[in-house]
Design a protein around this motif. Structure first.
Motif, mmCIF file in Angstrom:
data_model
loop_
_atom_site.group_PDB
_atom_site.id
_atom_site.type_symbol
_atom_site.label_atom_id
_atom_site.label_comp_id
_atom_site.label_asym_id
_atom_site.label_seq_id
_atom_site.Cartn_x
_atom_site.Cartn_y
_atom_site.Cartn_z
ATOM 1 N N GLU A 80 0.841 -1.189 0.000
ATOM 2 C CA GLU A 80 0.000 0.000 0.000
ATOM 3 C C GLU A 80 0.881 1.245 0.000
ATOM 4 O OE1 GLU A 80 -2.408 0.396 3.493
ATOM 5 O OE2 GLU A 80 -0.934 -0.612 4.773
ATOM 6 N N ARG A 81 0.453 2.230 -0.775
ATOM 7 C CA ARG A 81 1.155 3.513 -0.819
ATOM 8 C C ARG A 81 0.453 4.466 0.134
ATOM 9 N NH1 ARG A 81 4.132 3.728 -5.890
ATOM 10 N NH2 ARG A 81 3.434 2.050 -7.269
ATOM 11 N N ILE A 82 1.224 5.074 1.023
ATOM 12 C CA ILE A 82 0.675 6.041 1.970
ATOM 13 C C ILE A 82 1.270 7.406 1.619
ATOM 14 C CG2 ILE A 82 0.484 6.716 4.392
ATOM 15 C CD1 ILE A 82 0.776 3.799 5.141
ATOM 16 N N PRO A 83 0.436 8.360 1.219
ATOM 17 C CA PRO A 83 0.938 9.676 0.808
ATOM 18 C C PRO A 83 1.888 10.284 1.834
ATOM 19 C CG PRO A 83 -1.400 9.502 0.342
ATOM 20 C CD PRO A 83 -1.034 8.280 1.139
ATOM 21 N N ASN A 84 3.001 10.799 1.326
ATOM 22 C CA ASN A 84 4.016 11.477 2.141
ATOM 23 C C ASN A 84 4.755 10.547 3.106
ATOM 24 O OD1 ASN A 84 3.245 14.026 1.001
ATOM 25 N ND2 ASN A 84 1.524 14.079 2.446
ATOM 26 N N ARG A 85 4.483 9.238 3.004
ATOM 27 C CA ARG A 85 5.186 8.300 3.880
ATOM 28 C C ARG A 85 5.933 7.224 3.107
ATOM 29 N NH1 ARG A 85 1.734 5.669 8.363
ATOM 30 N NH2 ARG A 85 3.821 4.847 8.810
ATOM 31 N N GLY A 86 5.368 6.767 1.993
ATOM 32 C CA GLY A 86 6.054 5.771 1.191
ATOM 33 C C GLY A 86 5.210 4.534 0.924
ATOM 34 N N VAL A 87 5.894 3.446 0.573
ATOM 35 C CA VAL A 87 5.244 2.188 0.226
ATOM 36 C C VAL A 87 5.526 1.170 1.333
ATOM 37 C CG1 VAL A 87 5.086 0.327 -1.472
ATOM 38 C CG2 VAL A 87 5.500 2.687 -2.229
ATOM 39 N N PHE A 88 4.474 0.437 1.737
ATOM 40 C CA PHE A 88 4.593 -0.511 2.836
ATOM 41 C C PHE A 88 3.986 -1.859 2.454
ATOM 42 C CE2 PHE A 88 4.650 3.690 4.585
ATOM 43 C CZ PHE A 88 5.490 3.653 5.685
ATOM 44 N N VAL A 89 4.519 -2.930 3.039
ATOM 45 C CA VAL A 89 3.883 -4.236 2.886
ATOM 46 C C VAL A 89 2.512 -4.139 3.535
ATOM 47 C CG1 VAL A 89 3.985 -6.691 3.466
ATOM 48 C CG2 VAL A 89 6.092 -5.443 2.937
ATOM 49 N N ALA A 90 1.501 -4.640 2.851
ATOM 50 C CA ALA A 90 0.125 -4.505 3.330
ATOM 51 C C ALA A 90 -0.061 -5.145 4.703
ATOM 52 C CB ALA A 90 -0.843 -5.122 2.334
ATOM 53 N N ASN A 91 -0.878 -4.496 5.500
ATOM 54 C CA ASN A 91 -1.244 -5.009 6.820
ATOM 55 C C ASN A 91 -2.766 -4.931 6.902
ATOM 56 O OD1 ASN A 91 -1.107 -5.973 9.392
ATOM 57 N ND2 ASN A 91 -0.252 -4.120 10.301
ATOM 58 N N PRO A 92 -3.469 -5.932 6.354
ATOM 59 C CA PRO A 92 -4.917 -5.844 6.149
ATOM 60 C C PRO A 92 -5.709 -5.599 7.429
ATOM 61 C CG PRO A 92 -3.992 -7.752 5.018
ATOM 62 C CD PRO A 92 -2.935 -7.231 5.926
ATOM 63 N N GLY A 93 -6.742 -4.748 7.297
ATOM 64 C CA GLY A 93 -7.677 -4.513 8.387
ATOM 65 C C GLY A 93 -8.863 -5.455 8.280
ATOM 66 N N PRO A 94 -9.822 -5.360 9.212
ATOM 67 C CA PRO A 94 -10.954 -6.299 9.249
ATOM 68 C C PRO A 94 -11.755 -6.366 7.952
ATOM 69 C CG PRO A 94 -10.846 -5.023 11.269
ATOM 70 C CD PRO A 94 -9.839 -4.416 10.342
ATOM 71 N N GLN A 95 -12.038 -5.217 7.315
ATOM 72 C CA GLN A 95 -12.836 -5.240 6.097
ATOM 73 C C GLN A 95 -12.088 -5.904 4.954
ATOM 74 O OE1 GLN A 95 -16.176 -4.352 5.703
ATOM 75 N NE2 GLN A 95 -15.749 -5.565 3.868
ATOM 76 N N GLN A 96 -10.792 -5.609 4.853
ATOM 77 C CA GLN A 96 -9.990 -6.242 3.808
ATOM 78 C C GLN A 96 -9.912 -7.752 4.005
ATOM 79 O OE1 GLN A 96 -9.143 -3.552 5.509
ATOM 80 N NE2 GLN A 96 -8.599 -1.925 4.063
#
Length: 228
Positions: A80-96
């Motif tokens: 997932e890309r987080i604006p102004n922070r970078g790219v991270f390995v996904a850490n899925p939440g409950p809905q995902q």
């Protein structure tokens, strides 16, 4: 299995994984596959920041190639890309997680509908590896073998599209499993469950197999979503 005898297999480093690059590999696809393999092996865990400079140097690719690989992985819900922070390995939440299990049910149920009755050797081999991993207390070994078991069931349907979809789903599932890497009791019961499911599938009991799989996946989904 005694929790005190549980073992956590050491993950290979990203650099070790990158050394397996074939000479003919297309750069963007290879970089994406290498990062996906690193996630599966535990070298890149959920929430890890993917720093362009470091990864480009480790993989031996340009930053433009790496960005293209990120785009491929983002489409597969693995980063997932987080604006102004970078790219991270996904850490899925409950809905995902809930959505992921809906997709997994759809793919596996479709595979059960079209798969022929009869022996599935790859599934038996995966079960044997799961039993061996349980005996030696390897949680990551059980997780990997259980995933290979379900991959074998979908492969048995003979559909390249279902196989491709399942491969992507299992890559996402692996990120969930890393949250359970030190919980020996989570994966162990699924060894027997998988054996029962395999018997239903191989004997051609499609409706019973679908019902059993649905209960199986619902319980697993609830475990994850309640803990998030």
């Amino acid at each position: 299995m005694n929790p005190e005898t549980t073992t956590i297999d050491l993950a290979p480093s990203l650099a070790d994984i990158a050394r397996t690059r074939p000479s003919h590999a297309q750069a963007t696809g290879w970089a994406a596959e290498t990062l996906r393999t690193a996630m599966d092996a535990g070298a890149l865990t959920p929430g890890s920041k993917l720093t362009e400079e470091h990864l480009a140097a480790t993989l031996g690719v340009s930053r433009n190639t790496l960005r293209a690989a990120f785009t491929l992985l983002e489409a597969q819900n693995l980063v997932e890309r987080i604006p102004n922070r970078g790219v991270f390995v996904a850490n899925p939440g409950p809905q995902q997680v809930a959505d992921l299990f809906i997709e997994r049910w759809a793919v596996q149920a479709a595979a059960l509908d079209v798969a022929p009755a009869g022996p599935i050797p790859h599934a038996h081999r995966a079960l044997a590896r799961a039993e061996e991993a349980r005996a030696r207390g390897s949680v990551t070994g059980m997780a990997g073998a259980n995933q290979d078991f379900h991959r074998a069931l979908v492969d048995h349907a003979g559909s390249a599209r279902l196989t491709q979809a399942m491969s992507r789903i299992l890559a996402e599932m692996r990120l969930l499993f890393f949250s359970q890497v030190t919980v020996p009791g989570f994966h162990a019961p699924y060894v027997e469950r998988n054996a029962h499911l395999l018997n239903l599938v191989e004997s051609g009991q499609r409706e019973a197999a679908r019902a059993y799989l649905r209960t199986y996946l619902t319980e697993s989904r609830n475990y994850f979503t309640q803990g998030l």
